[in-house]
Design an enzyme around this catalytic site. Sequence first.
Site, short mmCIF file in Angstrom:
data_model
loop_
_atom_site.label_atom_id
_atom_site.label_comp_id
_atom_site.label_asym_id
_atom_site.label_seq_id
_atom_site.Cartn_x
_atom_site.Cartn_y
_atom_site.Cartn_z
N HIS A 194 -21.82 21.91 11.35
CA HIS A 194 -22.01 20.56 11.92
C HIS A 194 -23.43 20.36 12.41
CE1 HIS A 194 -17.58 19.29 12.67
NE2 HIS A 194 -17.99 19.06 11.46
N GLU A 437 -18.60 12.35 -21.76
CA GLU A 437 -19.22 13.62 -21.40
C GLU A 437 -19.05 14.71 -22.45
OE1 GLU A 437 -17.76 14.86 -17.56
OE2 GLU A 437 -15.72 14.25 -18.00
N CYS A 508 -23.29 8.87 -14.30
CA CYS A 508 -22.97 9.49 -13.02
C CYS A 508 -23.31 10.99 -13.00
CB CYS A 508 -21.51 9.27 -12.65
SG CYS A 508 -20.37 10.01 -13.82
C1 PEP Z 1 -20.69 15.15 -15.35
O1 PEP Z 1 -20.14 15.95 -16.10
O2 PEP Z 1 -21.83 14.68 -15.52
C2 PEP Z 1 -20.00 14.71 -14.12
C3 PEP Z 1 -20.51 13.79 -13.34
O3 PEP Z 1 -18.83 15.33 -13.80
P1 PEP Z 1 -18.73 16.78 -13.11
O4 PEP Z 1 -20.10 17.19 -12.70
O5 PEP Z 1 -17.78 16.61 -11.99
O6 PEP Z 1 -18.17 17.61 -14.25
MG MG Z 2 -18.04 16.30 -15.97
#
Ligand code: PEP
Ligand code: MG
Length: 576
Positions: A194, A437, A508
Amino acid sequence: MALIITGIDVSKGIAIGNVHLLKRGAPEVFEHKLKKNEIKQEVERFQNAVDEASNHLRSIRDTIPQDTSMDVAAFIDSHILMLKDSMLRKAPAGIIRKQRCNAEWALKIQHDKLISVFEQMEDDYLRTRINDVEHVINLIQQILKDQLYTVQIDTQPLKGRIIVADDLTPADTVLMQTQNIAGFITELGGPLSHTAILARSLGIPAIVGIQGARSLLHQEEQIIIDGANGMVLAGADQKTVKTYQQRQRKEKEARRKLRALRGVSARTRDGTRISLQANIELAEDMIVLRQSGADGVGLYRTEFLYIDREKPADEDEQLNAYRKIIRVLKGKPLTIRTLDLGAEKEFDPNFQGPLTQNPALGLRAIRRSLKDIDLFKQQLRAILRASSSGPVRILLPMITSHTELVQSLAILERAKEELEGEQYLYDQNIPVGAMIEVPAAALSAHIFAKQLNFMSIGTNDLIQYTLAIDRIDDQVNYLYDPLHPSVLKLVDLTLRAGWRAGIPVAMCGEMAGDPRYTKLLLGLGLQEFSTHPSNLLEIKQIINRSSISELEKPARKILNTTRPTRIDSLVDALNG
Ligand code: PEP
Ligand code: MG
């Protein structure tokens, strides 16, 4: 002579100041046996100490300036709450009565018991809560021994000093911040404690885990903390101090500029509004999320609801977890990714997946969910129910074939019908998206897009699967390259499939949060970035200084280049 010591970098920034050593430790505790007629009084003494500890923390909480993040008070509140728990209030009183021993000794017995329970926890975050138990018990011990020691007690003003201590409690951290200390170093603590989280939240440069720091550093000597590199420099010459002072000024100015961007939206110079969303997974991400000014959550990883715990969260617990974030987001969208279980992440040791030597290529993510339909449907029900409280989107991980998409959508329909029958409210038009992905998904994105409301490129896995490199194998890490021409082509293909189908495409994976790639991605047409909240302001700054019309041509050129060194230099040139 200069001395360089390294520790765990928990809060970046440069601090230059004189050392203030806190030479305190946990009070020593001995056992005394009590006479029968002394027991009642000893229990009272213990309970008064617990009350005093609670009052002490409340008075510190009241000193927190109004404009400080709510989470700072929340950490101190969590310690006040612990003091109400029967484990700390009642159990030691029971030990005093049963063993006829003094309060300090009873508390020590209870301390040892609690610590051994925490030590057995598998979850890293929970295990670091040992620290909080230690802090609270230590506070009661100090009061019992009449040795309450706080940074306030020191007569010297602490302004501009670097505190060097064995350990600091969240309450100490708050007190120090109100006195404008320059930074701190502790011998104990880890990145998830923390105190470390608070230091980041309060913007105090800090390094933890430097064993023996209090013997290596001397009272009043001038030292430099380089928070980003986890480095402490003692005995630096004037020239080095000057260099660090310059860096400090530059960093302060850069931070001030970034902070000013919190309330500003991401918009390119030529007027395109870019959506900047956050990736979250752990409790502490919520702190940064609140301060990041994100346009929503683009990736909520839900694995923590299933693994490193005794049993997976049931529908209601999931619903509560989702609602908590919906409340923080105040009308901004929450994208919940369904379980990415499998590979090395598995909650059920008895789960009979086929034995596999390549778990990343095995029964993972949507494949795993489609093998355990009840578990999958339960999560979909929780997500659907949460959608009645605010805007929610569903994101399916690792979709590779059209069949997987069709099956997933059919199970979603079944979950909707069930909820309808049970008269639960949910968003009937909840948007459904797929992570792109694996290379197959990027190549089929134009087909998937017809049945989806959005897509999100997960570059972490897309790079792993395109370049055939295990993302967790250190030996092949050097091959992990977001700029590999094949990766860029698949990103481009997905973006184009999204435009043609008229659905948004986000990114992402980590690539979206790395400032090196921001301009390139803008030039390729990416308009939704999702990344850890701590990166958002830096990405926003680049976006707000860029003009897409100026980036398109150089980005296309990079896309059509095959030689890696040439790609690198073109990206450098693009970034100026
Ligand atoms: C990715 O594969 O880019 C992703 C965002 O998922 P993770 O990192 O959770 O596999
Ligand atoms: Mg992923």
